[in-house]
Design an enzyme around this catalytic site. Structure first.
Site, mmCIF file in Angstrom:
data_model
loop_
_atom_site.group_PDB
_atom_site.id
_atom_site.type_symbol
_atom_site.label_atom_id
_atom_site.label_comp_id
_atom_site.label_asym_id
_atom_site.label_seq_id
_atom_site.Cartn_x
_atom_site.Cartn_y
_atom_site.Cartn_z
ATOM 1 N N ASP A 30 0.850 -1.201 0.000
ATOM 2 C CA ASP A 30 0.000 0.000 0.000
ATOM 3 C C ASP A 30 0.885 1.251 0.000
ATOM 4 O O ASP A 30 1.793 1.370 0.827
ATOM 5 C CB ASP A 30 -0.874 -0.056 1.270
ATOM 6 C CG ASP A 30 -1.961 0.995 1.288
ATOM 7 O OD1 ASP A 30 -2.391 1.424 0.205
ATOM 8 O OD2 ASP A 30 -2.387 1.376 2.395
ATOM 9 N N ASN A 88 -10.254 0.731 -0.149
ATOM 10 C CA ASN A 88 -9.283 0.481 0.930
ATOM 11 C C ASN A 88 -9.833 0.900 2.288
ATOM 12 O O ASN A 88 -10.305 2.026 2.447
ATOM 13 C CB ASN A 88 -8.016 1.295 0.688
ATOM 14 C CG ASN A 88 -7.255 0.856 -0.532
ATOM 15 O OD1 ASN A 88 -7.718 0.015 -1.303
ATOM 16 N ND2 ASN A 88 -6.087 1.425 -0.725
ATOM 17 N N ASN A 101 -8.656 0.844 6.395
ATOM 18 C CA ASN A 101 -7.596 0.599 7.366
ATOM 19 C C ASN A 101 -8.043 1.063 8.759
ATOM 20 O O ASN A 101 -8.234 0.266 9.676
ATOM 21 C CB ASN A 101 -6.309 1.330 6.909
ATOM 22 C CG ASN A 101 -5.118 1.043 7.801
ATOM 23 O OD1 ASN A 101 -5.199 0.224 8.709
ATOM 24 N ND2 ASN A 101 -4.022 1.708 7.567
ATOM 25 N N THR A 102 -8.244 2.362 8.909
ATOM 26 C CA THR A 102 -8.544 2.943 10.230
ATOM 27 C C THR A 102 -9.746 2.279 10.903
ATOM 28 O O THR A 102 -9.746 2.082 12.127
ATOM 29 C CB THR A 102 -8.802 4.462 10.066
ATOM 30 O OG1 THR A 102 -7.704 5.024 9.353
ATOM 31 C CG2 THR A 102 -8.940 5.147 11.409
HETATM 32 P P1 13P Z 1 -8.584 4.537 5.885
HETATM 33 O O1 13P Z 1 -7.578 4.309 6.959
HETATM 34 O O2 13P Z 1 -9.141 5.916 5.922
HETATM 35 O O3 13P Z 1 -9.637 3.486 5.879
HETATM 36 O O4 13P Z 1 -7.821 4.453 4.492
HETATM 37 C C1 13P Z 1 -7.209 3.240 4.106
HETATM 38 C C2 13P Z 1 -6.431 3.406 2.862
HETATM 39 O O5 13P Z 1 -6.767 4.150 1.987
HETATM 40 C C3 13P Z 1 -5.224 2.571 2.701
HETATM 41 O O6 13P Z 1 -4.421 3.026 1.657
#
Ligand code: 13P
Length: 288
Positions: free
Chosen positions: A84, A229, A231-232
């Site tokens: 990523d 995507n 992540n958070t």
């Molecule tokens: P978020 O952490 O806002 O979900 O974004 C994840 C992302 O874009 C990883 O590249």
């Protein structure tokens, strides 16, 4: 089954749904995401930032863990192991380590240099049977030290990068990594629409999936987004579940301090978040 992301994203774009990329940090994250994908019969992409790669002691460790876990758990759905927001050097490290997919984030270079480096990496990645994502414009906010101003991508520049033969294209459309601020203006669908018109069948990538309202996710998919995507949001749900466990004093009861017990609520919370996203993105039962 570890594969490149090319086929799964081509199918997603044609079928008007999106495959989730969920970033991993450790064994719990990886196991939770793989098991959920298998349970829901969904393709999935495991995202690894350079910071997370370093935390897990290097890309070799990550690739070895994911490959072994995929086999030990008997995962049959398509899984891509993807870098990523990779730097130029980071891409080469992941190619060597046995990832199945990379993202080269050349968005902070002038477009000519972004094109030049992306072109080189497309040739190398494809020679290795790997997929490659490129970026134009930038994703706002910060993720693992990668900071972006959040400028919307220029559709013409998107076309120049798409024409290099990348397998997926991340374009800034007002999206932000991390939590969205109260005064967020929302996604620029006008930009997304213009990009899709210029790039045609190219699967588009929506970064910053955390906190984007459902209606915007659906509209983005209808305008060509085939990879989203997240992540958070997994980090927030893991933290909240762990907090509840500790605040309830469960770690002080019996062997509640056992790491396998202590991390279990967070693990289940990641699974629930991934399930919710896969249902929203429409990738359930799209593994075959
Ligand atoms: P978020 O952490 O806002 O979900 O974004 C994840 C992302 O874009 C990883 O590249």
């Amino acid at each position: 089954m570890l594969v490149s992301a090319t086929e799964m994203l081509k199918k997603a774009k044609e079928g008007h749904y999106a495959v989730g990329q969920f970033n991993i940090n450790n064994l719990e994250w990886t196991k939770a995401i793989l098991l959920t994908a298998q349970e829901l019969n969904s393709p999935v992409i495991l995202g690894v930032s350079e910071g997370a790669g370093k935390y897990m002691t290097g890309f070799e460790t990550v690739a070895a863990m994911v490959k072994a876990m995929d086999e030990s758990l008997g995962i049959t759905v398509p899984v891509a192991l993807h870098l990523d927001h990779g730097t130029y050097d980071g891409c080469y490290k992941c190619i060597k380590a046995g990832f199945t997919s990379i993202m080269f984030d050349g968005s902070h270079y002038a477009i000519e240099e972004n094109i030049e480096k992306t072109k080189e990496l497309v040739a190398v990645a494809h020679a290795m049977g790997m997929s490659i994502e490129a970026e134009v414009g930038s994703i706002g906010g910060e993720e693992d030290g990668v900071v972006g101003m959040g400028e919307c991508a220029d559709p013409e520049e998107c076309k120049s990068i798409a024409d290099l033969g990348v397998d997926m294209l991340a374009a800034g459309i007002g999206n932000i990594h991390g939590k969205y601020p109260e005064n967020w203006a929302g996604l620029s669908f006008e930009t997304l629409d213009a990009i899709q018109q210029k790039t045609g069948v190219m699967p588009l990538v929506l970064h910053g999936g955390t906190g984007i309202p459902e209606d915007m996710i659906k509209k983005a998919i209808s305008l060509g987004v085939a990879k989203i995507n997240v992540n958070t949001e997994c980090q927030l749900s893991f933290a909240a579940a762990t907090r509840t466990y500790v605040e309830a004093g469960k770690d002080l009861e019996g062997k509640g301090f056992d790491p396998r017990k202590l991390l279990a609520p967070g693990f289940e919370a990641i699974k629930a978040t991934v399930k919710e996203k896969m249902e929203l993105f429409g990738s359930v039962n799209k593994a075959n």
